[in-house]
Design a protein around this motif. Structure first.
Motif, PDB file in Angstrom:
ATOM      1  N   ASP A 282       0.814  -1.219   0.000  1.00 42.52           N
ATOM      2  CA  ASP A 282       0.000   0.000   0.000  1.00 42.52           C
ATOM      3  C   ASP A 282       0.844   1.264   0.000  1.00 42.52           C
ATOM      4  O   ASP A 282       0.321   2.348  -0.183  1.00 42.52           O
ATOM      5  CB  ASP A 282      -0.925   0.016   1.223  1.00 42.52           C
TER       6      ASP A 282
ATOM      7  N   GLU B 153      -0.478   9.210  -9.287  1.00 48.32           N
ATOM      8  CA  GLU B 153       0.033   9.878  -8.090  1.00 48.32           C
ATOM      9  C   GLU B 153       1.490  10.274  -8.278  1.00 48.32           C
ATOM     10  O   GLU B 153       1.897  11.368  -7.901  1.00 48.32           O
ATOM     11  CB  GLU B 153      -0.115   8.968  -6.874  1.00 48.32           C
ATOM     12  N   THR B 154       2.272   9.406  -8.874  1.00 47.67           N
ATOM     13  CA  THR B 154       3.670   9.717  -9.163  1.00 47.67           C
ATOM     14  C   THR B 154       3.764  10.882 -10.132  1.00 47.67           C
ATOM     15  O   THR B 154       4.570  11.799  -9.942  1.00 47.67           O
ATOM     16  CB  THR B 154       4.392   8.482  -9.739  1.00 47.67           C
TER      17      THR B 154
ATOM     18  N   LYS C 255       3.281   2.102  -2.115  1.00 49.39           N
ATOM     19  CA  LYS C 255       3.696   2.524  -3.443  1.00 49.39           C
ATOM     20  C   LYS C 255       2.652   3.436  -4.076  1.00 49.39           C
ATOM     21  O   LYS C 255       1.456   3.187  -3.964  1.00 49.39           O
ATOM     22  CB  LYS C 255       3.928   1.297  -4.330  1.00 49.39           C
ATOM     23  N   LEU C 256       3.108   4.509  -4.735  1.00 51.10           N
ATOM     24  CA  LEU C 256       2.199   5.428  -5.404  1.00 51.10           C
ATOM     25  C   LEU C 256       1.732   4.846  -6.729  1.00 51.10           C
ATOM     26  O   LEU C 256       2.472   4.127  -7.392  1.00 51.10           O
ATOM     27  CB  LEU C 256       2.900   6.767  -5.672  1.00 51.10           C
ATOM     28  N   THR C 257       0.516   5.193  -7.117  1.00 54.79           N
ATOM     29  CA  THR C 257       0.031   4.779  -8.434  1.00 54.79           C
ATOM     30  C   THR C 257       0.733   5.618  -9.499  1.00 54.79           C
ATOM     31  O   THR C 257       1.422   6.594  -9.185  1.00 54.79           O
ATOM     32  CB  THR C 257      -1.492   4.996  -8.543  1.00 54.79           C
ATOM     33  N   GLY C 258       0.549   5.262 -10.742  1.00 53.21           N
ATOM     34  CA  GLY C 258       1.161   6.004 -11.831  1.00 53.21           C
ATOM     35  C   GLY C 258       0.746   7.466 -11.845  1.00 53.21           C
ATOM     36  O   GLY C 258       1.566   8.363 -12.029  1.00 53.21           O
TER      37      GLY C 258
END
Length: 78
Positions: free
Chosen positions: A3, A10-11, A5-8
Protein backbone atom coordinates in the motif's frame (compact mmCIF):
# COMPACT_ATOMS: atom_id res chain seq x y z
CA UNK A 1 -0.11 -6.07 -1.15
CA UNK A 2 2.17 -3.02 -0.99
CA UNK A 3 0.00 0.00 0.00
CA UNK A 4 3.00 2.34 0.28
CA UNK A 5 3.70 2.52 -3.44
CA UNK A 6 2.20 5.43 -5.40
CA UNK A 7 0.03 4.78 -8.43
CA UNK A 8 1.16 6.00 -11.83
CA UNK A 9 -1.03 9.11 -11.66
CA UNK A 10 0.03 9.88 -8.09
CA UNK A 11 3.67 9.72 -9.16
CA UNK A 12 2.94 11.96 -12.16
CA UNK A 13 1.22 14.63 -10.04
CA UNK A 14 3.90 14.45 -7.35
CA UNK A 15 6.67 15.05 -9.89
CA UNK A 16 4.67 17.85 -11.53
CA UNK A 17 4.19 19.58 -8.18
CA UNK A 18 7.87 19.33 -7.35
CA UNK A 19 9.00 20.67 -10.71
CA UNK A 20 6.37 23.22 -11.65
CA UNK A 21 5.04 24.55 -8.38
CA UNK A 22 8.32 24.49 -6.43
CA UNK A 23 10.45 25.84 -9.27
CA UNK A 24 9.07 29.37 -9.04
CA UNK A 25 9.44 29.49 -5.27
CA UNK A 26 13.01 28.23 -5.27
CA UNK A 27 14.01 30.56 -8.12
CA UNK A 28 12.68 33.52 -6.13
CA UNK A 29 14.70 32.87 -2.98
CA UNK A 30 18.23 33.76 -4.25
CA UNK A 31 16.83 36.90 -5.90
CA UNK A 32 15.18 37.97 -2.65
CA UNK A 33 18.42 37.28 -0.74
CA UNK A 34 20.33 39.55 -3.15
CA UNK A 35 17.70 42.26 -2.75
CA UNK A 36 17.87 41.86 1.04
CA UNK A 37 21.65 42.29 1.00
CA UNK A 38 21.29 45.43 -1.16
CA UNK A 39 18.69 46.85 1.26
CA UNK A 40 15.77 46.65 -1.18
CA UNK A 41 13.61 44.41 1.02
CA UNK A 42 13.23 44.69 4.77
CA UNK A 43 13.59 41.02 5.68
CA UNK A 44 13.39 37.43 4.57
CA UNK A 45 10.91 34.99 6.04
CA UNK A 46 12.41 32.20 8.18
CA UNK A 47 11.36 29.59 5.61
CA UNK A 48 13.10 31.55 2.84
CA UNK A 49 16.28 31.77 4.91
CA UNK A 50 16.13 28.03 5.57
CA UNK A 51 15.63 27.15 1.90
CA UNK A 52 18.40 29.57 0.89
CA UNK A 53 20.82 27.63 3.09
CA UNK A 54 19.58 24.36 1.59
CA UNK A 55 20.08 25.76 -1.92
CA UNK A 56 23.60 26.84 -0.98
CA UNK A 57 24.36 23.33 0.28
CA UNK A 58 23.38 21.98 -3.16
CA UNK A 59 26.78 22.74 -4.69
CA UNK A 60 26.30 26.47 -4.09
CA UNK A 61 23.32 26.78 -6.42
CA UNK A 62 21.55 29.39 -4.30
CA UNK A 63 24.71 31.40 -3.73
CA UNK A 64 25.69 31.49 -7.40
CA UNK A 65 22.19 32.58 -8.43
CA UNK A 66 22.28 35.31 -5.79
CA UNK A 67 25.65 36.63 -7.01
CA UNK A 68 24.33 37.15 -10.55
CA UNK A 69 21.28 39.07 -9.34
CA UNK A 70 23.32 41.13 -6.88
CA UNK A 71 25.76 42.08 -9.66
CA UNK A 72 22.88 43.15 -11.91
CA UNK A 73 21.37 45.22 -9.09
CA UNK A 74 24.67 46.95 -8.43
CA UNK A 75 25.05 47.83 -12.12
CA UNK A 76 21.46 49.07 -12.35
CA UNK A 77 21.97 51.47 -9.44
CA UNK A 78 25.00 53.20 -11.05
Amino acid sequence: MNDKKLTGMETFWYVLQCIAFGAGYFAKIPMKKAMYERGLVASMKPAESFWYVVLCLCFGAGYFQKVVVKKALSEASL
